[in-house]
Design a protein around this motif. Structure first.
Motif, PDB file in Angstrom:
ATOM      1  N   ARG A   1       2.421   6.791  -7.025  1.00  0.00           N
ATOM      2  CA  ARG A   1       1.477   7.786  -7.608  1.00  0.00           C
ATOM      3  C   ARG A   1       1.979   9.120  -7.263  1.00  0.00           C
ATOM      4  N   GLN A   2       2.581   9.370  -6.190  1.00  0.00           N
ATOM      5  CA  GLN A   2       3.032  10.590  -5.752  1.00  0.00           C
ATOM      6  C   GLN A   2       4.111  10.877  -6.972  1.00  0.00           C
ATOM      7  N   LEU A   3       5.061  10.176  -7.024  1.00  0.00           N
ATOM      8  CA  LEU A   3       6.485  10.411  -7.663  1.00  0.00           C
ATOM      9  C   LEU A   3       6.062  10.499  -9.188  1.00  0.00           C
TER      10      LEU A   3
ATOM     11  N   ALA B   1       9.983   2.211  -5.027  1.00  0.00           N
ATOM     12  CA  ALA B   1       9.347   3.274  -5.897  1.00  0.00           C
ATOM     13  C   ALA B   1      10.282   4.298  -6.231  1.00  0.00           C
ATOM     14  N   ASP B   2      11.141   4.869  -5.291  1.00  0.00           N
ATOM     15  CA  ASP B   2      12.242   5.799  -5.753  1.00  0.00           C
ATOM     16  C   ASP B   2      13.146   5.337  -6.281  1.00  0.00           C
ATOM     17  N   ASP B   3      13.568   4.036  -6.183  1.00  0.00           N
ATOM     18  CA  ASP B   3      14.672   3.498  -7.240  1.00  0.00           C
ATOM     19  C   ASP B   3      13.862   3.475  -8.577  1.00  0.00           C
ATOM     20  N   LEU B   4      12.827   3.105  -8.710  1.00  0.00           N
ATOM     21  CA  LEU B   4      12.166   3.241 -10.011  1.00  0.00           C
ATOM     22  C   LEU B   4      12.209   4.478 -10.648  1.00  0.00           C
TER      23      LEU B   4
ATOM     24  N   SER C   1       0.712  -1.299   0.133  1.00  0.00           N
ATOM     25  CA  SER C   1      -0.118   0.078   0.050  1.00  0.00           C
ATOM     26  C   SER C   1       0.744   1.176  -0.199  1.00  0.00           C
ATOM     27  N   ASP C   2       1.878   1.008   0.888  1.00  0.00           N
ATOM     28  CA  ASP C   2       2.821   2.524   0.948  1.00  0.00           C
ATOM     29  C   ASP C   2       3.584   2.534  -0.312  1.00  0.00           C
ATOM     30  N   ARG C   3       3.996   1.578  -0.889  1.00  0.00           N
ATOM     31  CA  ARG C   3       4.486   1.494  -2.302  1.00  0.00           C
ATOM     32  C   ARG C   3       3.766   2.309  -3.340  1.00  0.00           C
TER      33      ARG C   3
ATOM     34  N   LEU D   1       2.541   4.666 -12.931  1.00  0.00           N
ATOM     35  CA  LEU D   1       1.314   4.413 -12.566  1.00  0.00           C
ATOM     36  C   LEU D   1       0.796   2.742 -12.656  1.00  0.00           C
ATOM     37  N   PHE D   2       1.651   2.460 -13.915  1.00  0.00           N
ATOM     38  CA  PHE D   2       1.199   0.836 -14.245  1.00  0.00           C
ATOM     39  C   PHE D   2       1.887   0.084 -12.771  1.00  0.00           C
TER      40      PHE D   2
END
Length: 342
Positions: free
Chosen positions: A50-52, A302-305, A43-45, A63-64
């Motif tokens: 979405r924020q990034l 997420a931030d790595d992506l 959920s956090d991920r 988003l995918f």
């Protein structure tokens, strides 16, 4: 002023002078292991993704993956029980400094395939028509043997023969399964059943390589660095300013995207200084680190992506990535490392 076409953005290099002093500070009491939280890990991920994505060049892909993480979250909430290792095997692994459920070697419970198909069925409702839907339908219709073969390739980090289009989908199922496996073992035996590993850059639960490291905030963890497992999302303490590939404390420096006045850099979505690459001059490898002190909402996967630009720049400077992100695989075919390490 924008960066001229073909000109890479500048990077900032920070040389750390006293790695031994920082390493000694890691002797303070802190939790060694941080297990994933069932209600929060995916959920956090997806929230961070979405924020990034808001102003990102990779918006559609982020988003995918956010939608995929949302499906992972839904499946994990009522994941059925899976087969666990015996108590004696858990204790023996701990004494031998080995992970008890190695990503390649542990006999996956067949339930992982059923839950993968359920996960993809949930995800399918959010995927528009096109190549992505075609790949999704193909994976959902694939037989068990093919799914297991692709899962083995992913677990061993072998790119040759891996279906790169399908890989993130299959990886999503593996992540959900291994997260359930770790949480179920911890619930039955307590999280202390997971010991330290040798080498220390392997996940204490599944032996996988990390995606990135995270420098945490909080009363007990402030300033300490944890590695974040690419497979089961377990985090374990790892001394700061120490190479996550060769474990050297010499020749460590950080590189990050460095904005200059009047220069527009590719947006990562994170605050300045929140994502950096820890590079080792001894072995030529690097791993990204996300820093909660700079941005409390960072999430390693997420931030790595969202910071792929930094990967490209550091790679151009001659460094090779030591970890991996199962949601974005690229590069030449690899021969697996002995033991599946990073």
């Amino acid at each position: 002023m924008s960066i001229p076409p073909g000109t890479p953005p500048p990077i900032r290099t920070t040389r750390v002078l006293d790695p031994e002093q920082i390493a000694m500070q890691a002797g303070r009491q802190m939790p060694f292991l941080r297990l994933p939280v069932r209600a929060a890990v995916f959920s956090d991920r997806q929230l961070r993704l979405r924020q990034l994505a808001a102003s990102h060049a990779m918006r559609e892909y982020l988003l995918f993956i956010a939608d995929l993480a949302q499906a992972q979250h839904q499946v994990l909430q009522d994941y059925p029980d899976v087969a666990l290792p015996e108590s004696a095997a858990l204790e023996a692994a701990s004494q031998a400094l080995k992970p008890p459920m190695p990503a390649f070697g542990w006999p996956r419970d067949p339930v992982w395939r059923n839950e993968l198909r359920r996960l993809l069925g949930i995800f399918r409702a959010r995927v528009v028509e096109g190549a992505a839907r075609d790949t999704l339908d193909r994976v959902m219709a694939a037989d068990d043997a093919w799914l297991d073969q692709q899962a083995d390739q992913l677990s061993r980090r072998i790119m040759f023969g891996l279906d790169l289009a399908a890989a993130p989908l299959i990886a999503a199922g593996l992540q959900a399964y291994w997260t359930q496996l770790v949480l179920q073992v911890a619930q039955r035996h307590g999280e202390n059943i997971f010991g330290r590993t040798d080498p220390g850059n392997q996940c204490p639960c599944c032996g996988s390589a990390p995606t990135a490291s995270i420098s945490r905030i909080g009363a007990d963890e402030a300033g300490f660095r944890y590695l974040h497992c690419a497979l089961c999302s377990t985090e374990w303490h790892y001394v700061r300013i120490k190479c996550t590939h060769c474990e050297s404390t010499k020749g460590i420096h950080f590189e990050s995207l460095a904005p200059e006045p009047g220069v527009e850099l590719p947006a990562t979505g994170a605050r300045e200084g929140a994502v950096k690459a820890e590079c080792c001059d001894s072995c030529g490898h690097y791993l990204k680190q996300v820093v909660m002190e700079k941005d409390p909402e960072v999430e390693p996967v997420a931030d790595d992506l969202a910071s792929v630009t930094l990967d490209l720049l550091v790679s151009d400077a001659g460094h090779q990535r030591s970890g991996h992100n199962l949601m974005l695989l690229f590069g030449d075919p690899e021969i697996p490392d002995d033991g599946g390490g990073g």
